[in-house]
Design a protein around this motif. Structure first.
Motif, PDB file in Angstrom:
ATOM      1  N   LEU A 133      -0.302  11.294  -0.929  1.00 21.08           N
ATOM      2  CA  LEU A 133       0.079  11.781   0.393  1.00 21.08           C
ATOM      3  C   LEU A 133      -0.505  10.904   1.497  1.00 21.08           C
ATOM      4  O   LEU A 133       0.199  10.517   2.436  1.00 21.08           O
ATOM      5  CB  LEU A 133      -0.381  13.233   0.575  1.00 21.08           C
ATOM      6  N   GLU A 134      -1.795  10.568   1.403  1.00 25.71           N
ATOM      7  CA  GLU A 134      -2.442   9.755   2.432  1.00 25.71           C
ATOM      8  C   GLU A 134      -1.731   8.420   2.599  1.00 25.71           C
ATOM      9  O   GLU A 134      -1.445   7.993   3.720  1.00 25.71           O
ATOM     10  CB  GLU A 134      -3.910   9.517   2.076  1.00 25.71           C
ATOM     11  N   ASN A 135      -1.424   7.753   1.484  1.00 28.69           N
ATOM     12  CA  ASN A 135      -0.769   6.455   1.558  1.00 28.69           C
ATOM     13  C   ASN A 135       0.665   6.562   2.049  1.00 28.69           C
ATOM     14  O   ASN A 135       1.146   5.686   2.765  1.00 28.69           O
ATOM     15  CB  ASN A 135      -0.830   5.746   0.206  1.00 28.69           C
ATOM     16  N   THR A 136       1.350   7.631   1.682  1.00 28.29           N
ATOM     17  CA  THR A 136       2.720   7.827   2.157  1.00 28.29           C
ATOM     18  C   THR A 136       2.735   8.022   3.672  1.00 28.29           C
ATOM     19  O   THR A 136       3.549   7.414   4.382  1.00 28.29           O
ATOM     20  CB  THR A 136       3.367   9.037   1.463  1.00 28.29           C
ATOM     21  N   LEU A 137       1.839   8.859   4.174  1.00 28.65           N
ATOM     22  CA  LEU A 137       1.780   9.095   5.622  1.00 28.65           C
ATOM     23  C   LEU A 137       1.383   7.831   6.375  1.00 28.65           C
ATOM     24  O   LEU A 137       1.963   7.502   7.421  1.00 28.65           O
ATOM     25  CB  LEU A 137       0.815  10.240   5.935  1.00 28.65           C
ATOM     26  N   LEU A 138       0.414   7.078   5.850  1.00 25.03           N
ATOM     27  CA  LEU A 138      -0.022   5.840   6.490  1.00 25.03           C
ATOM     28  C   LEU A 138       1.110   4.813   6.516  1.00 25.03           C
ATOM     29  O   LEU A 138       1.396   4.210   7.551  1.00 25.03           O
ATOM     30  CB  LEU A 138      -1.242   5.268   5.765  1.00 25.03           C
ATOM     31  N   CYS A 139       1.752   4.636   5.388  1.00 26.04           N
ATOM     32  CA  CYS A 139       2.843   3.663   5.299  1.00 26.04           C
ATOM     33  C   CYS A 139       4.004   4.058   6.208  1.00 26.04           C
ATOM     34  O   CYS A 139       4.602   3.204   6.877  1.00 26.04           O
ATOM     35  CB  CYS A 139       3.295   3.544   3.843  1.00 26.04           C
ATOM     36  N   ILE A 155      12.016   4.555   1.952  1.00 31.86           N
ATOM     37  CA  ILE A 155      11.635   3.379   1.161  1.00 31.86           C
ATOM     38  C   ILE A 155      10.143   3.100   1.283  1.00 31.86           C
ATOM     39  O   ILE A 155       9.460   2.896   0.281  1.00 31.86           O
ATOM     40  CB  ILE A 155      12.464   2.146   1.592  1.00 31.86           C
ATOM     41  N   SER A 156       9.618   3.118   2.502  1.00 30.16           N
ATOM     42  CA  SER A 156       8.185   2.837   2.679  1.00 30.16           C
ATOM     43  C   SER A 156       7.328   3.927   2.047  1.00 30.16           C
ATOM     44  O   SER A 156       6.294   3.644   1.445  1.00 30.16           O
ATOM     45  CB  SER A 156       7.834   2.667   4.160  1.00 30.16           C
ATOM     46  N   GLY A 157       7.779   5.185   2.142  1.00 28.49           N
ATOM     47  CA  GLY A 157       7.054   6.280   1.495  1.00 28.49           C
ATOM     48  C   GLY A 157       7.059   6.133  -0.017  1.00 28.49           C
ATOM     49  O   GLY A 157       6.064   6.355  -0.688  1.00 28.49           O
ATOM     50  N   GLY A 158       8.201   5.748  -0.566  1.00 27.77           N
ATOM     51  CA  GLY A 158       8.309   5.533  -2.005  1.00 27.77           C
ATOM     52  C   GLY A 158       7.392   4.418  -2.488  1.00 27.77           C
ATOM     53  O   GLY A 158       6.742   4.527  -3.529  1.00 27.77           O
ATOM     54  N   ILE A 159       7.335   3.341  -1.722  1.00 28.47           N
ATOM     55  CA  ILE A 159       6.433   2.231  -2.071  1.00 28.47           C
ATOM     56  C   ILE A 159       4.984   2.707  -2.031  1.00 28.47           C
ATOM     57  O   ILE A 159       4.180   2.382  -2.906  1.00 28.47           O
ATOM     58  CB  ILE A 159       6.656   1.040  -1.115  1.00 28.47           C
ATOM     59  N   ALA A 160       4.646   3.505  -1.037  1.00 29.74           N
ATOM     60  CA  ALA A 160       3.270   4.017  -0.921  1.00 29.74           C
ATOM     61  C   ALA A 160       2.914   4.920  -2.086  1.00 29.74           C
ATOM     62  O   ALA A 160       1.813   4.830  -2.636  1.00 29.74           O
ATOM     63  CB  ALA A 160       3.100   4.763   0.403  1.00 29.74           C
ATOM     64  N   VAL A 161       3.823   5.808  -2.484  1.00 29.07           N
ATOM     65  CA  VAL A 161       3.557   6.690  -3.626  1.00 29.07           C
ATOM     66  C   VAL A 161       3.374   5.854  -4.881  1.00 29.07           C
ATOM     67  O   VAL A 161       2.454   6.068  -5.665  1.00 29.07           O
ATOM     68  CB  VAL A 161       4.683   7.733  -3.814  1.00 29.07           C
ATOM     69  N   TYR A 162       4.236   4.876  -5.068  1.00 27.56           N
ATOM     70  CA  TYR A 162       4.130   4.023  -6.254  1.00 27.56           C
ATOM     71  C   TYR A 162       2.791   3.285  -6.272  1.00 27.56           C
ATOM     72  O   TYR A 162       2.138   3.195  -7.316  1.00 27.56           O
ATOM     73  CB  TYR A 162       5.291   3.023  -6.308  1.00 27.56           C
ATOM     74  N   ALA A 163       2.367   2.782  -5.122  1.00 26.19           N
ATOM     75  CA  ALA A 163       1.095   2.062  -5.042  1.00 26.19           C
ATOM     76  C   ALA A 163      -0.105   2.979  -5.271  1.00 26.19           C
ATOM     77  O   ALA A 163      -1.194   2.513  -5.614  1.00 26.19           O
ATOM     78  CB  ALA A 163       0.979   1.379  -3.679  1.00 26.19           C
TER      79      ALA A 163
END
Length: 172
Positions: free
Chosen positions: A113-119, A145-153
């Motif tokens: 969640l943190e990375n998705t919101l940040l991205c 797309i950016s949220g998906g990349i963040a979740v994957y990372a």
């Protein structure tokens, strides 16, 4: 590892479309001799202790870590059970990863969640700083797309390279 080789106190991550579900292996078994999993789910709206197959729904699952030494995990499993029916699930503040980290680390946090919101915030800033106008649908597409990349990372990594497919009767 074989499906029944996981142990109480281990943290299991299950891959679902677009996110991972985090669970703690219980010290209780079902009639089929599989350990139950304790987790917070949107499906239940709270924390429950359920059959492995009910939680993972046949998806790829693997161990990412454990919740301590053998003398610690019973205390932590009991602590997790204390939240059964008491946890009010929220994707933003009380999801499955928040729950597992609260039990393990005394801090309810979710890297996904943190990375998705940040991205997503960075994407919004970059798009708004751009001189080009962008449509609402394009903006939503960029955010997804950016949220998906963040979740994957942010994905939990298999412990000791033991990730196996649950559908094949194995778990890492």
């Amino acid at each position: 590892m074989k499906k029944n080789d996981y142990r109480p106190g281990e943290v299991i991550v299950t891959d679902f479309l677009g996110y991972q579900h985090w669970s703690i292996v219980s010290d209780r078994k079902c009639d089929d001799n599989q350990y139950k999993l304790i987790s917070a789910t949107r499906r239940n709206g709270t924390v429950k202790e359920e059959k492995f197959d009910t939680v993972t729904q046949g998806r790829h699952s693997y161990k990412v870590g454990d919740i301590g030494k053998p003398e610690d995990f019973l205390f932590l499993i009991d602590r997790a059970r204390g939240w059964i029916g008491q946890w009010d699930y929220s994707i933003l503040s009380a999801n499955c990863e928040h729950f597992v980290n609260l039990i393990r680390l005394d801090k309810a946090k979710s890297r996904q969640l943190e990375n998705t919101l940040l991205c997503s915030a960075i994407t919004l800033l970059l798009v708004s700083a751009s001189s080009k106008k962008i449509s609402v649908s394009s903006m939503l597409c960029l955010l997804v797309i950016s949220g998906g990349i963040a979740v994957y990372a942010s994905r939990g990594q298999p412990a000791a390279s033991n990730s196996l497919n649950h559908n094949e009767g194995n778990i890492g």
